[in-house]
Design a protein around this motif. Structure first.
Motif, PDB file in Angstrom:
ATOM      1  N   PHE A   1       4.189  24.166  33.682  1.00  0.00           N
ATOM      2  CA  PHE A   1       4.134  25.516  34.147  1.00  0.00           C
ATOM      3  C   PHE A   1       3.759  26.397  32.998  1.00  0.00           C
ATOM      4  O   PHE A   1       2.817  27.400  33.106  1.00  0.00           O
ATOM      5  CB  PHE A   1       5.011  26.017  34.899  1.00  0.00           C
ATOM      6  N   HIS A   2       3.973  26.237  31.784  1.00  0.00           N
ATOM      7  CA  HIS A   2       3.541  26.807  30.668  1.00  0.00           C
ATOM      8  C   HIS A   2       1.724  26.570  30.464  1.00  0.00           C
ATOM      9  O   HIS A   2       1.279  27.515  30.258  1.00  0.00           O
ATOM     10  CB  HIS A   2       4.364  26.325  29.438  1.00  0.00           C
ATOM     11  N   LEU A   3       1.423  25.304  30.538  1.00  0.00           N
ATOM     12  CA  LEU A   3       0.269  25.143  30.483  1.00  0.00           C
ATOM     13  C   LEU A   3      -0.542  25.668  31.653  1.00  0.00           C
ATOM     14  O   LEU A   3      -1.734  26.194  31.588  1.00  0.00           O
ATOM     15  CB  LEU A   3      -0.044  23.585  30.625  1.00  0.00           C
ATOM     16  N   ILE A   4      -0.133  25.794  32.816  1.00  0.00           N
ATOM     17  CA  ILE A   4      -0.706  26.559  33.905  1.00  0.00           C
ATOM     18  C   ILE A   4      -0.891  27.811  33.800  1.00  0.00           C
ATOM     19  O   ILE A   4      -1.933  28.416  34.012  1.00  0.00           O
ATOM     20  CB  ILE A   4       0.155  26.266  35.161  1.00  0.00           C
TER      21      ILE A   4
ATOM     22  N   ARG B   1       6.600  35.132  29.480  1.00  0.00           N
ATOM     23  CA  ARG B   1       6.391  33.519  29.566  1.00  0.00           C
ATOM     24  C   ARG B   1       7.566  32.611  29.953  1.00  0.00           C
ATOM     25  O   ARG B   1       7.637  31.935  30.765  1.00  0.00           O
ATOM     26  CB  ARG B   1       5.655  33.168  28.292  1.00  0.00           C
ATOM     27  N   ILE B   2       8.526  33.471  29.194  1.00  0.00           N
ATOM     28  CA  ILE B   2       9.783  32.625  29.426  1.00  0.00           C
ATOM     29  C   ILE B   2      10.178  32.861  31.004  1.00  0.00           C
ATOM     30  O   ILE B   2      10.879  31.882  31.622  1.00  0.00           O
ATOM     31  CB  ILE B   2      10.991  33.341  28.766  1.00  0.00           C
ATOM     32  N   ALA B   3       9.983  34.124  31.493  1.00  0.00           N
ATOM     33  CA  ALA B   3      10.273  34.232  32.944  1.00  0.00           C
ATOM     34  C   ALA B   3       9.367  33.660  33.917  1.00  0.00           C
ATOM     35  O   ALA B   3       9.997  33.118  34.924  1.00  0.00           O
ATOM     36  CB  ALA B   3      10.201  35.712  33.146  1.00  0.00           C
ATOM     37  N   PHE B   4       8.152  33.322  33.463  1.00  0.00           N
ATOM     38  CA  PHE B   4       7.515  32.523  34.398  1.00  0.00           C
ATOM     39  C   PHE B   4       7.892  31.231  34.669  1.00  0.00           C
ATOM     40  O   PHE B   4       7.997  30.712  35.753  1.00  0.00           O
ATOM     41  CB  PHE B   4       6.047  32.472  33.883  1.00  0.00           C
ATOM     42  N   VAL B   5       8.144  30.328  33.468  1.00  0.00           N
ATOM     43  CA  VAL B   5       8.366  29.207  33.246  1.00  0.00           C
ATOM     44  C   VAL B   5      10.011  28.914  34.039  1.00  0.00           C
ATOM     45  O   VAL B   5      10.413  28.065  34.846  1.00  0.00           O
ATOM     46  CB  VAL B   5       8.410  28.334  32.030  1.00  0.00           C
ATOM     47  N   THR B   6      10.807  30.031  33.824  1.00  0.00           N
ATOM     48  CA  THR B   6      12.387  30.080  34.265  1.00  0.00           C
ATOM     49  C   THR B   6      12.066  30.211  35.884  1.00  0.00           C
ATOM     50  O   THR B   6      12.965  29.343  36.408  1.00  0.00           O
ATOM     51  CB  THR B   6      13.029  30.856  33.776  1.00  0.00           C
ATOM     52  N   LEU B   7      11.148  30.912  36.420  1.00  0.00           N
ATOM     53  CA  LEU B   7      10.950  31.077  37.769  1.00  0.00           C
ATOM     54  C   LEU B   7      10.409  29.597  38.296  1.00  0.00           C
ATOM     55  O   LEU B   7      11.028  29.222  39.334  1.00  0.00           O
ATOM     56  CB  LEU B   7      10.046  32.117  38.298  1.00  0.00           C
ATOM     57  N   ALA B   8       9.601  29.027  37.835  1.00  0.00           N
ATOM     58  CA  ALA B   8       9.002  27.736  38.118  1.00  0.00           C
ATOM     59  C   ALA B   8      10.231  26.578  37.914  1.00  0.00           C
ATOM     60  O   ALA B   8      10.368  25.845  38.999  1.00  0.00           O
ATOM     61  CB  ALA B   8       7.627  27.276  37.398  1.00  0.00           C
TER      62      ALA B   8
END
Length: 118
Positions: free
Chosen positions: A33-36, A68-75
């Protein structure tokens, strides 16, 4: 980084350790999800551009990293709850269901090997 990790291992609370352990267990989800986010969604540049004029480069960088941390944590939180995606990312814990002659059977995508091949 090594010194910080040593300090953290001695002074961290159980909750912090459990959170870091969860990131480690779901590192494939975090990486994907970091790459996405970087390659497909690309909101980090927009967030950075939005914050930069108001807070300067340091604040913009901190907010972008936080996004970015919030995005991958949500995923990382959502994937175990989404049936189709969890099978793709977590095949050892969740497997495809296959119906055969009215019976429910589970097909495991990757089995741990018990035999040792030399």
């Amino acid at each position: 980084m090594i010194r910080f990790s040593e300090w953290l291992s001695q002074h961290a609370t159980r909750r912090v350790v459990q959170g870091l352990k969860r990131y480690g267990q779901l590192s494939l989800v975090v990486l994907c999800f970091h790459l996405i986010d970087l390659d497909v969604i690309g909101l980090a540049g927009w967030v950075n551009g939005l914050v930069l004029p108001h807070g300067g480069p340091l604040v913009a960088t901190v907010v972008t990293i936080g996004y970015r941390i919030a995005f991958v944590t949500l995923a990382m939180w959502a994937i175990p709850h989404l049936p189709v995606l969890r099978v793709c990312f977590l095949p050892r814990q969740y497997s495809f269901k296959r119906l055969r002659r009215g019976e429910k059977q589970y097909v495991q995508l990757s089995k741990p090997r018990d035999d040792k091949v030399n």
